[in-house]
Structures are given as C-alpha cells and as structure tokens.
Design an enzyme around this catalytic site. Structure first.
Site, short mmCIF file in Angstrom:
data_model
loop_
_atom_site.label_atom_id
_atom_site.label_comp_id
_atom_site.label_asym_id
_atom_site.label_seq_id
_atom_site.Cartn_x
_atom_site.Cartn_y
_atom_site.Cartn_z
N GLU A 428 -0.29 5.23 6.33
CA GLU A 428 -1.20 6.21 5.76
C GLU A 428 -2.21 6.66 6.82
OE1 GLU A 428 -3.52 4.51 2.60
OE2 GLU A 428 -4.86 6.24 2.44
N ASP A 501 -3.87 1.82 2.90
CA ASP A 501 -5.17 1.15 2.77
C ASP A 501 -5.23 0.35 1.48
OD1 ASP A 501 -6.04 2.27 5.10
OD2 ASP A 501 -7.10 3.95 4.14
N ASP A 503 -7.12 0.31 -0.96
CA ASP A 503 -8.05 0.89 -1.93
C ASP A 503 -7.24 1.73 -2.93
OD1 ASP A 503 -7.30 3.12 -0.55
OD2 ASP A 503 -9.26 3.52 0.34
N ASP A 505 -6.92 4.96 -3.31
CA ASP A 505 -6.11 6.03 -2.72
C ASP A 505 -4.85 5.48 -2.08
OD1 ASP A 505 -7.66 8.10 -3.52
OD2 ASP A 505 -8.81 8.25 -1.65
#
Ligand code: 0RA
Length: 641
Positions: A428, A501, A503, A505
């Site tokens: 990403e 990541d 998180d 997203d």
C-alpha cells in the site's frame, strides 16, 4: 470368555478398538485434516453431524452447542438417543460401539438414510480418540445413562443413573492439548457452519451458546424457509430483479435435489453447492447438471418467445451473472474427488439435476413472464458487456497490456525465475513501496506498490475492471491471466503477499484486494498462494534493546520483560501507524524476513462465510462494512476467506 455372535471374543474386540483409536491418535491429520484451529473446529462439526443425521431421519428438532470455560464443548440433541442395549455382535452397549469404532455409523442402522457427515465424515469415535476426556449421556426408555472416556479409553462403564423424561444425546468433551496446537474455539467460525447447517435443514433449530465469559451470549439458527432463506441471506443488500426466490425440491432415485435461486442487479455469480450438507467448493457433477440446465432453459425460453435478435444467444456466464443460487443434493454413496475432496464425482447425479432444473425452471419462466423478461434482459446485457470486454482485452493484449511479457514499470521484480521460490509483495502506497524495495531480498522478493484505493470489483463489470491501472499492473505482474483465462500454472510467484497499514484504511484496501482475487483469480486463493503480511504494531525499546510487538498483549508482555518486575522506566514505546514509519531495515526484520516474519495464508473456509464477507462488505451498504472492518482491522484471521 464372552463369545459374540460374530465369533470374535471380547478381548480381541478390545484390542481392535484400541488399535483403531491408536491409529487416530498417531496420525490425527489423516482423520480431521489438521491439528490446528481448523481441526479443532472439525471436532465440533463431527459431533453435530451425528445430531443432524438424527434430524434428517425426522427424530430431532433442536441441537444445542455450548462453549464452556476451560475449552470444553457440549452438543445436546433431542433425538432418539444413541442405543444403549448390548450390540448383538460387538457385545457392548450400542453407544460404546459408536464411541470406539471407526466409521461405526452404518454398523447399527443400515436402513436409515444417513447422508450427512463432517468434512471428513469420520464419526464421533475420532472425536473421542482425540479428546483429553469425553462424556456421553443418553436419555432413552425413561432412563438416563452416562459413560466416560479419556483419550478414547473407557474409564467408566455405561451406567443407568436413574429415571428421566424425554429422549436425546449429549456429548461433552475437551480436545486433547497433547494433540492440538490450539484449544480455543472461535464462536464466529462455529456460528458460520451452524447457520449453514440450519439453512440446509429447514425447520431444525440450532443454538450456539457461549458461556466462556460473564456476558453469556446465545445465537439461534432456525430457518423454516430453508434454501430460499439461504438465498435471501446470501443476496444481502443487492437489489433483486424479480420478487420471489425460485425454488423446488425433487426426489429422484439418483438423488434428493433442492434448489433455490434469485437474480439481482449485481454482476457476480454466487452459486453454492452442497452434497449431504457438505459444501462442494470444487463443484462436480451436480453443478455441471445445474449449469447445463440453466443455460439451456433460459435460451429456449428466449428463443420460443422471440426475444433474441437474429443470431443472438446467451452463454453460461451470461445467464449466471447476478445470480445467487444454492443447490443441495443428498446422495446415498457420494464419491468425493478433487484436491480438497470437495468435488462430487457420481456421474448419475448430473442427469438427475439437469432434468429437474430444466423442468422446474421452464415452468417458473412460463408462469412468471415478467420475471422471465427481467432475467433475459439482464443476461443479454451481460452478453453485450462480455463482447465489449473481449474487444478491450484484445486491444490491451496487442498494446503491451495484459500479456506478452511486458511487466509494469513500477514492479521491482526478483531475479530468480522459479515461481515456486518467488514471492511478490503488494504494498500500500509508494513510500512503503520504496522501503520495501530497499529492504527486500531482491533475489526472490518482488515489490509492486499500489496507489490508494483499488477498484471495488464487486461493483464493476469486466470491461471497467480491465481498464483499471492498478488491476492491470497486478494481472501482468502475476502473469497468469484473469477470470476464465486464468491459469495458475502460469503464475510467476507462488506467494502473493498483501502488505497494508495496520489501520482501517489498510484493512479496507486488503479487503478490496481479497475481493479482487476471490472474484477474478479464485484459483490463487484455492491454491493457497495468497497471504497477508503482519507488520508489527509497536516497537518497545529500552537502551539498546528493542522488541517488536504484534498485539497489545504482546506489547504489555515485552514491557513487563524489559522492566523485570520494577516499574517500567526508561522504556519508549512507538506505535506504528503505517508501514511508512519503518525504515527498510526494520521492515525487513519485522515483516519480510522469512526467518522472522509471520504471514497468514488466506483460505476459503466456508462458502457462505466467504460470500457473506465479500458480498455484504463489497455491496452497497456501507454500515455493515465499516463495522466489520473496524472490528477485524487487525484480526484478519477472522476474515476467514
Ligand atoms: C443409531 C440408531 C439410532 C439413533 C442413533 C444412532 C443416534 C445417534 C446419535 C448421535 C448423536 N445423537 C444421536 N442420536 C441418535 C436409533 C435407535 C432407535 O431406533 O431408537
């Protein structure tokens, strides 16, 4: 010495029993597939399947599964109760035969239509062999009986413990920690299978109670609408294009057949097939019969009613676009084939399914002209889009697109050529991509950075999918084509590792990527080629010592270790919000080095669970998706795709 009618004496039978169960303990994987969490859950399915058999025979209405503290599970049903009288040839109570004899099922009820079975269909004696202890209780003939085993060995004779009302069977067990690497049950995984079983056996009530915490929870699965309700459930929030679910039941000498289907405005096909309550991921003769009948019946109807323009016709893919369908067959002697033994081989089933689908679907279309028109309109649109996509693909090929050996510019490829040893990281963002490129071992690790959110393939037709840059880069890098053209033999890497990541997203991007692979390169997932990288959440440092932690609990343990009983002093904790916060060396050490990293392999555990996740999450409703991703942002394992 007691001679049984079969001529075997008691001692030789005992020896046989011990040998049988010893074989199970020696090679548990052979009987339940694995000794990890997956095998652990199979123990429960195996016990539940016995109760389901009893329900299918028409004698059981309620099955209750309870998760108790201490890794103990109980399964209770209100069936007839396992027979307790002394078995004519085995010379011990029937319940003891069931608990100690491999494949005892048919031994004492030949006439019954026993068709269910766990993934491996091995019977409750295997659960007994692999349990630290197991207790069985039977209610029958106005009495209550019980018996206990430890690691498959009887430690208490069957005892009549007094009068009781009703009938039924209860099995309570604790899996053996000497056998299993994992003893904790995941209620969500059990719930998915129990829900599926409830859909497949309409009217049967299955309860799942979790008593492991103070907040006791109970889920109830009961679907009087059976497969039709299953289809509505699988359709989720997608808009149907005809009101009623099409459904029928047929009883043929070759098989009992049940089908439910409905078309919606989506573009994907969601067909799930089952044989004797077992999901047949790899399809087989029943699916072949269904597909042939669908294509033929829809084309026949359109032709007869002059709906086609000259030369028009619909392919199988066209008539299955936007279709949610569940086919469940019950077969007396199923032959399971294929890599994962989830493909039905019985050739006689094909014709039986084909004929009954032809008949019932044709009747439905005749009786429901508005629905018929909507279905054919939809299929014609699919046919036109497919034609446009073919043109786009041909164009793409010639213009150094999807094939022809020209790799995407931002791919940092590895140097070795053997796909079996090669891996590709889908990363990403460009900055993390840069770190990964510097940190990697370039001999066998390739890096492909992906920009931002990738296209949601659940909401797009194939022509649009193929024109998306990020998707084209992945398709060319992997090198094995897409959809019908996909050929896993041509894959340039045998490990495709998604690195996002830690998180929300990142979790969203990961879900989009998994959706893409699931829909467009399904064989990659079935083949076990797709993985999820596990970057650390924290760095805990004191002086020169530094440790990485992959969960909050691990962070706390590391802090405790570094402070050695004293108050934590001089310890700094860094929380990684993104991959970009790690330098190349840290990224290698924590996430990419095969000797140190953990990567999770993505598997398709249960067809309906997978569909549930993909369609519900990738469909139109935002709220359930958000909730799911937040809940599972870290615990991808629960994705269970
Ligand atoms: C064999 C024969 C009969 C019932 C069962 C097995 C039976 C097994 C299990 C396992 C879990 N629950 C079960 N419930 C029933 C029928 C005996 C009769 O004719 O009454």
């Amino acid at each position: 010495m007691a001679k049984s009618r079969g001529g075997e004496d008691y001692t030789s039978r005992q020896i046989q029993v011990l040998k049988g169960l010893e074989a199970v303990r020696k090679r548990p994987g052979m009987y339940i597939g694995s000794t990890s969490a997956r095998g652990l859950h199979h123990l429960v399915y195996e016990v539940v399947d016995n109760s389901i058999d009893e329900a299918m025979a028409g004698h059981c209405e309620l099955v209750t599964v309870v998760l108790h503290p201490g890794d103990v599970v109980s399964v209770v049903d209100d069936g007839r109760g396992i027979p307790v009288d002394v078995h004519p040839t085995e010379n011990v109570p029937g319940v003891e035969v069931a608990m100690t004899t491999l494949h005892a099922g048919g031994k004492f009820d030949k006439s019954s239509y026993k068709v269910s079975g766990g993934l491996h269909g091995v019977g409750v004696s295997v659960v007994n062999a692999l349990s630290e202890w197991l207790e069985v209780e039977v209610l029958r003939d106005g009495r209550r009986y019980n018996q206990r085993y430890e690691r498959g060995v009887k430690t208490k004779e069957l005892e009549d413990v007094g009068p009781a009302r009703g009938t039924g069977t209860q099995v309570v067990f604790r899996a053996d920690p000497e056998v299993f690497t994992e003893l904790a049950y995941d209620a969500a995984i059990l719930a998915a299978r129990l829900r599926e079983l409830a859909f497949l056996n309409k009217g049967l009530e299955i309860l799942l109670r979790d008593e492991r915490t103070d907040e006791e929870t109970e889920e109830k699965f009961r679907y009087d609408g059976g497969l039709s309700e299953f289809v509505s459930y699988l359709r989720g929030s997608r808009q149907p294009i005809h009101e009623e679910v099409i459904s029928f039941e047929a009883s043929k000498p070759e098989a009992e057949i049940e089908l439910a289907m409905q078309y919606d405005e989506g573009f994907s096909e969601n067909t799930h097939t089952f044989v004797n309550n077992i999901s047949t991921h790899e399809g087989g003769t029943h699916l072949t019969g269904l597909k042939a009948a669908l294509t033929r019946t829809v084309n026949d109807y359109a032709r007869k009613n002059n709906i086609f323009k000259k030369d028009e016709s619909l392919s199988g893919d066209d008539v299955r676009e936007g279709l949610t369908c569940v086919l469940s067959v019950k077969v007396m002697e199923p032959q399971f084939e294929g890599q994962t033994k989830t493909k039905l081989g019985n050739s006689e089933v094909r014709g039986a399914v084909e004929a009954s689908v032809n008949e019932h679907l044709a009747a439905f279309l005749e009786e429901n002209p508005r629905a018929a028109k909507a279905v054919i309109e939809k299929s014609l649109q699919a046919a036109r889009a497919r034609e446009a996509a073919r043109k786009a693909r041909d164009l793409a090929r010639t213009k150094s697109g999807l094939e022809g050996g020209v790799l995407p510019g931002k791919l940092a490829d590895c140097s070795i050529a053997d796909p079996a040893l090669s891996e590709i990281y889908l990363v990403e963002g460009d900055s993390a991509g840069g770190s990964a490129k510097q940190g990697r071992d370039r001999s066998f690790q390739a890096i492909l950075p992906l920009k931002g959110k990738i296209l949601n393939v659940e909401k797009a037709r194939i022509d649009k999918i193929l024109s998306n840059d990020e998707i084209r880069a992945m398709v060319t890098a992997i090198g094995a084509g897409i959809r019908d053209d996909f050929d896993i033999e041509r894959a340039r890497y045998h490990k495709i590792i998604i690195m996002t990541d830690a998180d929300v997203d990142g979790a969203h991007i990961r879900t989009l990527l998994l959706t893409f692979f699931f829909r467009q390169m399904r064989a990659l997932i079935d083949g076990g080629y797709v993985y999820i990288a596990q970057p650390p959440l924290y760095r805990v440092r004191k002086g020169k010592t530094e440790r990485y932690a992959y969960s909050d609990a691990e962070r706390d343990r590391e802090i405790a270790k570094l402070s050695n009983g004293k108050a934590p002093k001089g310890i700094s904790i860094q929380r990684y919000k993104g991959l970009g916060e790690m330098n190349p060396e840290q990224l290698w050490k924590t996430t990419m080095d095969p000797d140190a990293r953990t990567i999770l392999r993505v598997t398709v555990e249960s067809a309906s669970a997978a569909n549930d996740i993909f369609s519900r999450l990738m469909g139109d409703e935002v709220a359930p998706r958000r909730a799911f991703i937040e809940k599972n942002a870290r615990y991808v394992r629960n994705l269970d795709v």
